[in-house]
Design a protein around this motif. Structure first.
Motif, PDB file in Angstrom:
ATOM      1  N   ARG A  92      -1.878  23.224 -23.852  1.00  0.00           N
ATOM      2  CA  ARG A  92      -1.569  21.818 -24.110  1.00  0.00           C
ATOM      3  C   ARG A  92      -1.273  21.544 -25.579  1.00  0.00           C
ATOM      4  N   LEU A  93      -1.842  22.343 -26.471  1.00  0.00           N
ATOM      5  CA  LEU A  93      -1.770  22.038 -27.898  1.00  0.00           C
ATOM      6  C   LEU A  93      -0.847  22.948 -28.690  1.00  0.00           C
ATOM      7  N   GLN A  94      -0.493  24.102 -28.173  1.00  0.00           N
ATOM      8  CA  GLN A  94       0.333  25.032 -28.934  1.00  0.00           C
ATOM      9  C   GLN A  94       1.812  24.779 -28.645  1.00  0.00           C
ATOM     10  N   PRO A  95       2.588  24.357 -29.642  1.00  0.00           N
ATOM     11  CA  PRO A  95       3.997  24.028 -29.393  1.00  0.00           C
ATOM     12  C   PRO A  95       4.788  25.155 -28.757  1.00  0.00           C
ATOM     13  N   LEU A  96       4.510  26.402 -29.120  1.00  0.00           N
ATOM     14  CA  LEU A  96       5.231  27.524 -28.518  1.00  0.00           C
ATOM     15  C   LEU A  96       5.006  27.574 -27.014  1.00  0.00           C
ATOM     16  N   ASP A  97       3.750  27.401 -26.591  1.00  0.00           N
ATOM     17  CA  ASP A  97       3.437  27.443 -25.163  1.00  0.00           C
ATOM     18  C   ASP A  97       4.014  26.251 -24.421  1.00  0.00           C
ATOM     19  N   VAL A  98       4.024  25.102 -25.063  1.00  0.00           N
ATOM     20  CA  VAL A  98       4.421  23.866 -24.386  1.00  0.00           C
ATOM     21  C   VAL A  98       5.929  23.776 -24.181  1.00  0.00           C
ATOM     22  N   SER A  99       6.721  24.163 -25.186  1.00  0.00           N
ATOM     23  CA  SER A  99       8.157  23.897 -25.088  1.00  0.00           C
ATOM     24  C   SER A  99       9.052  25.113 -25.258  1.00  0.00           C
ATOM     25  N   PHE A 100       8.497  26.244 -25.675  1.00  0.00           N
ATOM     26  CA  PHE A 100       9.368  27.354 -26.069  1.00  0.00           C
ATOM     27  C   PHE A 100       9.285  28.575 -25.159  1.00  0.00           C
ATOM     28  N   MET A 101       8.075  29.020 -24.814  1.00  0.00           N
ATOM     29  CA  MET A 101       7.907  30.318 -24.184  1.00  0.00           C
ATOM     30  C   MET A 101       8.479  30.383 -22.766  1.00  0.00           C
ATOM     31  N   ALA A 102       8.286  29.340 -21.976  1.00  0.00           N
ATOM     32  CA  ALA A 102       8.783  29.372 -20.588  1.00  0.00           C
ATOM     33  C   ALA A 102      10.310  29.461 -20.536  1.00  0.00           C
ATOM     34  N   ALA A 135      19.892  37.749 -27.479  1.00  0.00           N
ATOM     35  CA  ALA A 135      20.714  36.834 -26.679  1.00  0.00           C
ATOM     36  C   ALA A 135      19.885  35.672 -26.143  1.00  0.00           C
ATOM     37  N   ALA A 136      18.665  35.971 -25.679  1.00  0.00           N
ATOM     38  CA  ALA A 136      17.805  34.904 -25.150  1.00  0.00           C
ATOM     39  C   ALA A 136      17.299  33.999 -26.258  1.00  0.00           C
ATOM     40  N   PHE A 137      16.903  34.583 -27.368  1.00  0.00           N
ATOM     41  CA  PHE A 137      16.347  33.818 -28.488  1.00  0.00           C
ATOM     42  C   PHE A 137      17.379  32.864 -29.073  1.00  0.00           C
ATOM     43  N   SER A 138      18.631  33.308 -29.186  1.00  0.00           N
ATOM     44  CA  SER A 138      19.673  32.457 -29.758  1.00  0.00           C
ATOM     45  C   SER A 138      19.963  31.245 -28.878  1.00  0.00           C
ATOM     46  N   ARG A 139      19.694  31.348 -27.583  1.00  0.00           N
ATOM     47  CA  ARG A 139      19.902  30.217 -26.675  1.00  0.00           C
ATOM     48  C   ARG A 139      18.766  29.207 -26.756  1.00  0.00           C
ATOM     49  N   GLU A 140      17.553  29.661 -27.046  1.00  0.00           N
ATOM     50  CA  GLU A 140      16.389  28.779 -26.976  1.00  0.00           C
ATOM     51  C   GLU A 140      15.907  28.292 -28.336  1.00  0.00           C
ATOM     52  N   ALA A 141      16.105  29.078 -29.391  1.00  0.00           N
ATOM     53  CA  ALA A 141      15.557  28.731 -30.709  1.00  0.00           C
ATOM     54  C   ALA A 141      16.431  27.681 -31.387  1.00  0.00           C
ATOM     55  N   THR A 142      16.167  26.422 -31.068  1.00  0.00           N
ATOM     56  CA  THR A 142      16.911  25.316 -31.654  1.00  0.00           C
ATOM     57  C   THR A 142      15.937  24.361 -32.345  1.00  0.00           C
ATOM     58  N   VAL A 143      16.481  23.559 -33.234  1.00  0.00           N
ATOM     59  CA  VAL A 143      15.655  22.572 -33.933  1.00  0.00           C
ATOM     60  C   VAL A 143      15.072  21.572 -32.941  1.00  0.00           C
ATOM     61  N   ALA A 146      11.933  22.929 -31.290  1.00  0.00           N
ATOM     62  CA  ALA A 146      10.779  22.933 -32.200  1.00  0.00           C
ATOM     63  C   ALA A 146      10.211  21.529 -32.371  1.00  0.00           C
ATOM     64  N   VAL A 147      11.084  20.564 -32.572  1.00  0.00           N
ATOM     65  CA  VAL A 147      10.635  19.183 -32.755  1.00  0.00           C
ATOM     66  C   VAL A 147       9.938  18.673 -31.501  1.00  0.00           C
ATOM     67  N   LYS A 148      10.511  18.986 -30.335  1.00  0.00           N
ATOM     68  CA  LYS A 148       9.920  18.537 -29.073  1.00  0.00           C
ATOM     69  C   LYS A 148       8.531  19.146 -28.868  1.00  0.00           C
ATOM     70  N   GLY A 149       8.357  20.408 -29.251  1.00  0.00           N
ATOM     71  CA  GLY A 149       7.057  21.057 -29.081  1.00  0.00           C
ATOM     72  C   GLY A 149       5.963  20.379 -29.885  1.00  0.00           C
ATOM     73  N   PHE A 150       6.233  20.047 -31.129  1.00  0.00           N
ATOM     74  CA  PHE A 150       5.232  19.377 -31.957  1.00  0.00           C
ATOM     75  C   PHE A 150       5.002  17.937 -31.508  1.00  0.00           C
TER      76      PHE A 150
END
Length: 276
Positions: A92-102, A135-143, A146-150
């Motif tokens: 619930r609290l880690q931005p990577l887990d909430v918006s990035f990793m899945a 290839a996967a990282f370039s599709r997901e790693a956007t500003v 990151a903003v949405k996760g925090f």
């Protein structure tokens, strides 16, 4: 940072990796104190903390983060404040887990399937990991990600009420050990009564009916309380070596680590003296 399960360095593994990425090597393939320290030095280099502009790094309670005195000393020297998450809260609290990793995992799976279709009869090995991840990282790693996760975790902008009350209900089961003392006493009392001769009259007195009400002022939690874990299970959970919420760079925490390290050194020296 890639952690490859190898003893020796192999530059070929990083061919076609994401720009700016690098690799460390450990035979287990898992993060540890030494490899996390390598990552942290890169973090200091990129975040550029200063005395008048310190940097806050929020981490989970993994042992590689919270049990390293060298890490704490390096953070204090370089104006980095280390804050540890509470147990069982990173989802619930880690931005990577909430918006990035899945989404990243989904993109990586898609790139893997695409590679397998373009290379029939072959399987993905450790040498394709860097290219597929790029290839996967370039599709997901956007500003925006990151903003949405925090924002969704309430870290920034800070939002104390980001989580509704019902999300805290599962913690009710782990608040305290199950207190069944009163239940045992009641059961013992009932057993004693069952063995005593009956003194009740054979004919029960007549009870006048009372008017009934269609409304009740009783909480559902009283009728059907939340399930609680037994004391043994709670003890096993609490015994896990995970960190609680703490500022790892604070003086009390550093002093505690110092004491632990001295005790370990003392035990090792004693074992050496006993051997020789």
């Amino acid at each position: 940072m890639f952690v490859f399960p190898r003893k020796k360095e192999n530059p070929l593994l990083m061919d076609d990796g994401p720009p700016g990425s690098f690799a460390v090597y450990h035979e287990s393939g898992w993060i540890n104190k030494e490899t996390f320290l390598v990552w942290f030095q890169k973090f200091i280099e990129h975040s550029n903390p200063r005395p008048k502009k310190p940097v806050l790094l929020i981490i989970d309670g993994h042992n590689s983060h919270i049990k390293s005195l060298e890490l704490v000393n390096l953070a204090r020297t370089n104006n980095v404040v280390l804050l540890c998450f509470s147990r069982h809260t990173t989802h619930r609290l880690q931005p990577l887990d909430v918006s990035f990793m899945a989404p990243l995992s989904n993109f990586y799976e898609q790139e893997t399937r695409k590679w397998l279709m373009n290379h029939p009869g072959r399987c993905v090995t450790i040498y394709q990991v860097g290219k597929l991840f790029k290839a996967a990282f370039s599709r997901e790693a956007t500003v925006q990600t990151a903003v949405k996760g925090f924002e969704k975790t309430g870290i920034y902008p800070f939002n104390r009420d980001v989580f509704p009350e019902y999300l805290f209900v599962p913690s009710e089961a782990m608040e305290k050990p199950l207190d069944n003392t009163s239940e045992l006493k009641q059961a013992s009392c009932n057993e004693d009564v069952a063995h005593q001769p009956s003194t009740y009259p054979k004919t029960m007195p007549k009870v006048e009916p009372q008017p009934c009400s269609s409304t009740f002022n009783i909480s559902l939690a009283v009728v059907l309380p939340f399930p609680r874990e037994t004391e043994g299970i709670i003890k096993r959970v609490n015994d896990k070596k995970r960190g609680d919420t703490a500022i790892l760079t604070s003086s009390p925490y550093k002093a505690e680590l110092d004491t632990t390290e001295r005790e370990k050194s003392g035990k090792k020296n004693k074992m050496k003296r006993d051997l020789f």
